[in-house]
Write a protein that holds these residues in place. Structure first.
Motif, mmCIF file in Angstrom:
data_model
loop_
_atom_site.group_PDB
_atom_site.id
_atom_site.type_symbol
_atom_site.label_atom_id
_atom_site.label_comp_id
_atom_site.label_asym_id
_atom_site.label_seq_id
_atom_site.Cartn_x
_atom_site.Cartn_y
_atom_site.Cartn_z
ATOM 1 N N GLU A 1 0.506 -1.335 0.111
ATOM 2 C CA GLU A 1 0.344 -0.140 -0.015
ATOM 3 C C GLU A 1 1.012 1.119 -0.253
ATOM 4 O O GLU A 1 0.581 2.232 -1.138
ATOM 5 C CB GLU A 1 -0.603 0.135 1.026
ATOM 6 C CG GLU A 1 -2.413 -1.039 1.174
ATOM 7 C CD GLU A 1 -1.690 -2.165 1.608
ATOM 8 O OE1 GLU A 1 -0.471 -2.877 2.083
ATOM 9 O OE2 GLU A 1 -2.498 -3.193 2.321
ATOM 10 N N GLN A 2 1.973 1.353 0.878
ATOM 11 C CA GLN A 2 2.586 2.019 0.980
ATOM 12 C C GLN A 2 3.298 2.837 -0.146
ATOM 13 O O GLN A 2 3.665 3.478 -1.314
ATOM 14 C CB GLN A 2 4.070 2.238 2.336
ATOM 15 C CG GLN A 2 3.559 2.472 3.707
ATOM 16 C CD GLN A 2 4.524 1.963 4.810
ATOM 17 O OE1 GLN A 2 5.042 1.503 4.633
ATOM 18 N NE2 GLN A 2 4.077 2.701 5.806
ATOM 19 N N ILE A 3 3.541 1.528 -0.708
ATOM 20 C CA ILE A 3 4.865 1.582 -2.435
ATOM 21 C C ILE A 3 3.600 2.168 -3.687
ATOM 22 O O ILE A 3 4.152 3.289 -4.283
ATOM 23 C CB ILE A 3 5.337 0.312 -2.640
ATOM 24 C CG1 ILE A 3 6.226 -0.433 -1.753
ATOM 25 C CG2 ILE A 3 5.613 -0.189 -4.753
ATOM 26 C CD1 ILE A 3 6.732 -1.450 -2.152
ATOM 27 N N CYS A 4 2.888 1.992 -3.548
ATOM 28 C CA CYS A 4 1.487 2.797 -4.577
ATOM 29 C C CYS A 4 1.119 3.458 -3.986
ATOM 30 O O CYS A 4 0.894 4.437 -4.926
ATOM 31 C CB CYS A 4 0.232 1.376 -4.108
ATOM 32 S SG CYS A 4 0.729 -0.269 -5.145
ATOM 33 N N GLY A 9 2.562 11.055 -9.244
ATOM 34 C CA GLY A 9 1.363 12.029 -9.507
ATOM 35 C C GLY A 9 1.394 10.283 -10.892
ATOM 36 O O GLY A 9 0.909 10.932 -12.256
ATOM 37 N N THR A 10 1.622 9.018 -10.621
ATOM 38 C CA THR A 10 1.386 7.711 -11.527
ATOM 39 C C THR A 10 -0.128 6.954 -10.695
ATOM 40 O O THR A 10 0.363 6.839 -9.826
ATOM 41 C CB THR A 10 2.884 7.165 -11.617
ATOM 42 O OG1 THR A 10 3.494 8.045 -12.808
ATOM 43 C CG2 THR A 10 2.553 6.078 -12.918
ATOM 44 N N LYS A 11 -1.099 7.263 -11.926
ATOM 45 C CA LYS A 11 -2.112 6.265 -10.957
ATOM 46 C C LYS A 11 -1.386 4.566 -10.398
ATOM 47 O O LYS A 11 -0.691 3.790 -12.094
ATOM 48 C CB LYS A 11 -3.202 6.125 -11.950
ATOM 49 C CG LYS A 11 -3.961 5.462 -11.315
ATOM 50 C CD LYS A 11 -5.662 5.012 -12.625
ATOM 51 C CE LYS A 11 -6.532 4.026 -12.314
ATOM 52 N NZ LYS A 11 -7.717 4.515 -12.553
ATOM 53 N N SER A 12 -1.659 3.952 -9.404
ATOM 54 C CA SER A 12 -1.170 3.022 -9.306
ATOM 55 C C SER A 12 -2.389 1.649 -10.196
ATOM 56 O O SER A 12 -3.168 1.437 -9.998
ATOM 57 C CB SER A 12 -1.249 2.319 -7.654
ATOM 58 O OG SER A 12 -0.930 1.467 -7.495
ATOM 59 N N SER A 13 -1.375 1.128 -10.813
ATOM 60 C CA SER A 13 -2.359 0.180 -11.519
ATOM 61 C C SER A 13 -0.726 -1.163 -11.823
ATOM 62 O O SER A 13 0.966 -0.788 -11.953
ATOM 63 C CB SER A 13 -2.326 0.229 -13.386
ATOM 64 O OG SER A 13 -1.097 0.719 -14.071
ATOM 65 N N VAL A 41 -3.906 -5.105 -3.778
ATOM 66 C CA VAL A 41 -3.313 -3.711 -3.972
ATOM 67 C C VAL A 41 -2.778 -3.010 -5.130
ATOM 68 O O VAL A 41 -3.596 -1.344 -5.490
ATOM 69 C CB VAL A 41 -2.406 -3.728 -2.901
ATOM 70 C CG1 VAL A 41 -1.865 -2.199 -2.992
ATOM 71 C CG2 VAL A 41 -2.936 -4.175 -1.486
ATOM 72 N N VAL A 42 -1.699 -4.057 -5.915
ATOM 73 C CA VAL A 42 -1.600 -3.636 -6.767
ATOM 74 C C VAL A 42 -2.197 -3.975 -8.865
ATOM 75 O O VAL A 42 -2.175 -2.771 -9.049
ATOM 76 C CB VAL A 42 -0.492 -4.866 -7.541
ATOM 77 C CG1 VAL A 42 0.672 -3.729 -8.815
ATOM 78 C CG2 VAL A 42 0.757 -3.725 -6.371
ATOM 79 N N LEU A 43 -3.235 -4.484 -8.438
ATOM 80 C CA LEU A 43 -3.858 -4.580 -9.633
ATOM 81 C C LEU A 43 -5.309 -3.863 -9.788
ATOM 82 O O LEU A 43 -6.003 -4.134 -11.028
ATOM 83 C CB LEU A 43 -4.285 -6.505 -9.918
ATOM 84 C CG LEU A 43 -2.861 -7.135 -10.077
ATOM 85 C CD1 LEU A 43 -2.831 -8.491 -10.381
ATOM 86 C CD2 LEU A 43 -2.473 -6.152 -11.608
ATOM 87 N N GLY A 44 -5.988 -4.116 -8.246
ATOM 88 C CA GLY A 44 -7.349 -2.916 -7.706
ATOM 89 C C GLY A 44 -8.552 -3.999 -8.130
ATOM 90 O O GLY A 44 -9.120 -3.852 -8.737
ATOM 91 N N LYS A 45 -8.107 -5.782 -8.172
ATOM 92 C CA LYS A 45 -8.645 -6.752 -8.318
ATOM 93 C C LYS A 45 -9.075 -7.031 -7.356
ATOM 94 O O LYS A 45 -8.709 -7.680 -6.260
ATOM 95 C CB LYS A 45 -8.024 -7.676 -9.488
ATOM 96 C CG LYS A 45 -7.987 -7.040 -10.954
ATOM 97 C CD LYS A 45 -7.594 -7.996 -11.547
ATOM 98 C CE LYS A 45 -7.065 -7.769 -12.823
ATOM 99 N NZ LYS A 45 -6.501 -8.767 -13.591
#
Length: 281
Positions: free
Chosen positions: A166-169, A176-180, A251-255
């Protein structure tokens, strides 16, 4: 009972005395109440996925392991020709009789495991990963390892400088970059397979010590061979891989997680159940 039915343990090159742990302590497999899991079967949906000590894997989407119980004889590995029971832990391959029955898992990210030479192959859960997720997991025996400092690698290891996913994302979002998946700055995740007393030499290696570190949310291990004096939050390697992939999916993929990686615990589940059968008598 142990003497009569422990032949499968010998085939896994595991020592019976290493299996004697207080199995009543093993209660929970997935984490805190704020984390939600949804599997494909609606009946499995809950706000918190918890493994009960009687059948801790019942809510997971793990393939039937009965085929392993049907393996009566040892067989030669098709590559090294050494006698094995369920899979070859040296070549990281299933046997001819099991290869069509062992599930294949597609993990969300490439994983490398750096294995301490003192870790006995037949007793390490790390060997499960490349067998169940071929093409996604590689094991390297220290010190013969890649130079990870030249890769976009992230080390899974606790410490004062370690961050959660979560902290990395969040840092990615702040920049300014959307986490994905496409913006996540790492494409290889490195795990260390060793006891905590052995891992310092690996962590201090110049090819690893500069890597950014990520820590997995606290969970209790279900591993039967716990390390003396260490808390139950010290996970077996295959557990750590599983939990990281579940967290990465969320967290990363948002799935929403639907059990895609549960089968990485296929052999872990089988061994856990066999051990409990032996020591519940």
């Amino acid at each position: 009972m142990v003497e009569a039915d422990s032949g499968w343990i010998d085939c896994m090159d595991m020592e019976t005395d290493l299996l004697e742990v207080d199995i009543q302590r093993s209660r929970s497999f997935l984490p805190n109440a704020k984390w939600a899991v949804t599997h494909r079967d609606p009946a499995w949906t809950s706000g918190k996925l918890v493994l009960e000590k009687e059948n801790p894997f019942s809510t997971l989407n793990i393939s039937n392991t009965e085929i392993l119980n049907e393996q009566d004889e040892r067989q030669p590995c098709t590559l090294c020709c050494k006698s094995r029971k369920f899979f070859c832990y040296s070549c990281h391959l299933p046997l001819a009789s099991t290869k069509d029955h062992i599930p294949t898992v597609k993990l969300p990210v490439q994983i490398d495991i750096v294995k301490h030479p003192g870790e006995v192959e037949g007793k390490s859960t790390a060997v499960h990963a490349p067998i169940l997720a071929p093409g996604h997991v590689k094991i390297h025996l220290f010190p013969d390892i890649p130079d990870y400092s030249k890769e976009r690698a992230l080390l899974v290891f606790p410490g004062k400088d370690s961050k959660s996913l979560e902290q990395i994302c969040d840092n990615i979002s702040i920049s300014g970059t959307k986490s994905s998946e496409h913006s996540f700055p790492y494409d290889k995740i490195v795990f260390i397979d060793s006891t905590w007393n052995q891992c310092r030499k690996i962590c201090d290696d110049i090819r690893i010590n500069s890597l950014p570190r990520v820590v997995i949310e606290s969970r209790q291990t279900m591993f039967w061979r716990t390390q003396a004096g260490k808390p139950k939050e010290y996970l077996a390697t295959i557990e750590a891989i599983y939990y990281f992939c579940v967290d990465y999916n969320r967290v990363v993929l948002g799935k929403q997680y639907e059990g895609e990686y549960d089968n990485i615990l296929f052999f872990f589940k089988f061994m856990y159940q066999k051990i409990h059968e032996l020591y519940s008598e």
